[in-house]
Structures are given as structure tokens and as C-alpha cells.
Design a protein around this motif. Structure first.
Motif, short mmCIF file in Angstrom:
data_model
loop_
_atom_site.label_atom_id
_atom_site.label_comp_id
_atom_site.label_asym_id
_atom_site.label_seq_id
_atom_site.Cartn_x
_atom_site.Cartn_y
_atom_site.Cartn_z
N PHE A 33 66.78 -26.41 -62.65
CA PHE A 33 66.95 -25.52 -61.50
C PHE A 33 68.39 -25.51 -60.97
CE2 PHE A 33 62.48 -26.77 -61.63
CZ PHE A 33 61.92 -25.52 -61.81
N ALA A 34 69.32 -26.07 -61.74
CA ALA A 34 70.73 -26.07 -61.33
C ALA A 34 71.20 -24.63 -61.15
CB ALA A 34 71.59 -26.78 -62.37
N GLY A 35 71.86 -24.36 -60.05
CA GLY A 35 72.39 -23.03 -59.77
C GLY A 35 71.43 -22.10 -59.07
N LEU A 36 70.18 -22.51 -58.89
CA LEU A 36 69.19 -21.64 -58.25
C LEU A 36 69.56 -21.33 -56.81
CD1 LEU A 36 66.54 -20.07 -58.36
CD2 LEU A 36 65.36 -22.19 -57.75
N ASP A 37 70.08 -22.30 -56.09
CA ASP A 37 70.45 -22.07 -54.69
C ASP A 37 71.46 -20.92 -54.56
OD1 ASP A 37 68.78 -24.10 -53.88
OD2 ASP A 37 70.38 -25.57 -53.65
N GLN A 38 72.43 -20.86 -55.47
CA GLN A 38 73.42 -19.78 -55.43
C GLN A 38 72.76 -18.44 -55.72
OE1 GLN A 38 73.82 -22.66 -57.11
NE2 GLN A 38 75.64 -23.60 -56.24
N GLN A 67 64.49 -16.52 -44.39
CA GLN A 67 63.85 -17.81 -44.68
C GLN A 67 63.10 -17.70 -46.00
OE1 GLN A 67 61.04 -19.14 -41.73
NE2 GLN A 67 60.69 -21.05 -42.77
N VAL A 68 63.42 -18.61 -46.93
CA VAL A 68 62.64 -18.70 -48.15
C VAL A 68 61.36 -19.43 -47.77
CG1 VAL A 68 62.53 -19.67 -50.47
CG2 VAL A 68 64.69 -18.74 -49.62
N THR A 69 60.25 -18.72 -47.88
CA THR A 69 58.99 -19.29 -47.42
C THR A 69 58.26 -20.05 -48.52
OG1 THR A 69 57.82 -17.22 -47.86
CG2 THR A 69 58.68 -17.55 -45.63
N CYS A 70 58.55 -19.72 -49.78
CA CYS A 70 57.94 -20.48 -50.87
C CYS A 70 58.72 -20.26 -52.15
CB CYS A 70 56.48 -20.09 -51.07
SG CYS A 70 56.22 -18.42 -51.72
#
Length: 133
Positions: A33-38, A67-70
Motif C-alpha cells: 500500500f506504499a503511495g496510497l496516501d498520496q 473524510q475517508v470513511t472506509c
């Protein structure tokens, strides 16, 4: 006491893979999941730019309260594997239009990672808490 600890071990391992609320999590050292936040930040920017709820701008912005809810992992199919997909998940985000007339909104996306790069596509609605389809 040893039997009690042995019985709890699987629960501890499950806790390392999931943080509740349907969010995708991974054990330490797993960089699928590296880079998913970006990518999620880029998705937020695209929502701000193109979602009808965000069309009326107040102080230069059209929406607030993102807001990311899930987030929830999805099964990688044999077809996905053939395309080099190593991670796949769905996410839901809520937000609202700015100002007194602001309406609530939500968006849903599927993220796939192949060859070290993320792609995003819109997906149908999911449960905002669990990401179940």
C-alpha cells in the motif's frame, strides 16, 4: 496460562491485518500500500475540482470536511494478477459543500497497484462504514 496465550495469538495476528471500520491495513513491512496516501490526496483534489457539490466556491474552495470513511481490500483476480496487480482496494470519501447552502456529498473509488504505480477508477456505491458493496 500457555493455553490462554496460544488461544489469543490468532486474534492478535488478525488485529495486525485489520484496524476495524473496514479499512485496509497491512502487517509491518508489507509495502503493498506504499503511495496510497498520496493517491487519496490526489482523489480529494479531483473531487474538489469536478464534483457538482463542490461547484459553488466560497473563499476559493467548494467543499470541506473531506473524510475517508472506509478502505477495504478487494480480491485480486487471476486477470488482475496477469496485469501485475499486487494490491486492490475500494475507498469511500464524504465531504460537504462550503457555506450555509452546502450539501453533503460522497465519492467511491477503486485503487489498484500494478508495477509500483497506482490507478484509480470510479466504482459503484459502497457502505460508507464497512465498504461492503
Amino acid at each position: 496460562m500457555k493455553v490462554f496465550i496460544a488461544a489469543l495469538a490468532p486474534l492478535v495476528l488478525l488485529g495486525a491485518c485489520s484496524n476495524g471500520g473496514g479499512e485496509a491495513a497491512s502487517p509491518a513491512g508489507d509495502d503493498r500500500f506504499a503511495g496510497l496516501d498520496q493517491e487519496i490526496l490526489a482523489w480529494r483534489t479531483d473531487i474538489e475540482a469536478g464534483n457538482p457539490v463542490c461547484s459553488k466556491k466560497v473563499d476559493g474552495a467548494g467543499c470541506e470536511g473531506f473524510q475517508v470513511t472506509c478502505k477495504a481490500e478487494r480480491t485480486i483476480t487471476p486477470d488482475d494478477q496477469a496485469k501485475g496487480v499486487t494490491a486492490k482496494l475500494v475507498a469511500a470519501m464524504t465531504f460537504s459543500g462550503k457555506g450555509a447552502e452546502g450539501r453533503p456529498g460522497s465519492a467511491f473509488a477503486e485503487f489498484s497497484r500494478a508495477n509500483g504505480a497506482w490507478t484509480r477508477s470510479e466504482t459503484s456505491s459502497v457502505n460508507l462504514t464497512t465498504c461492503a458493496g
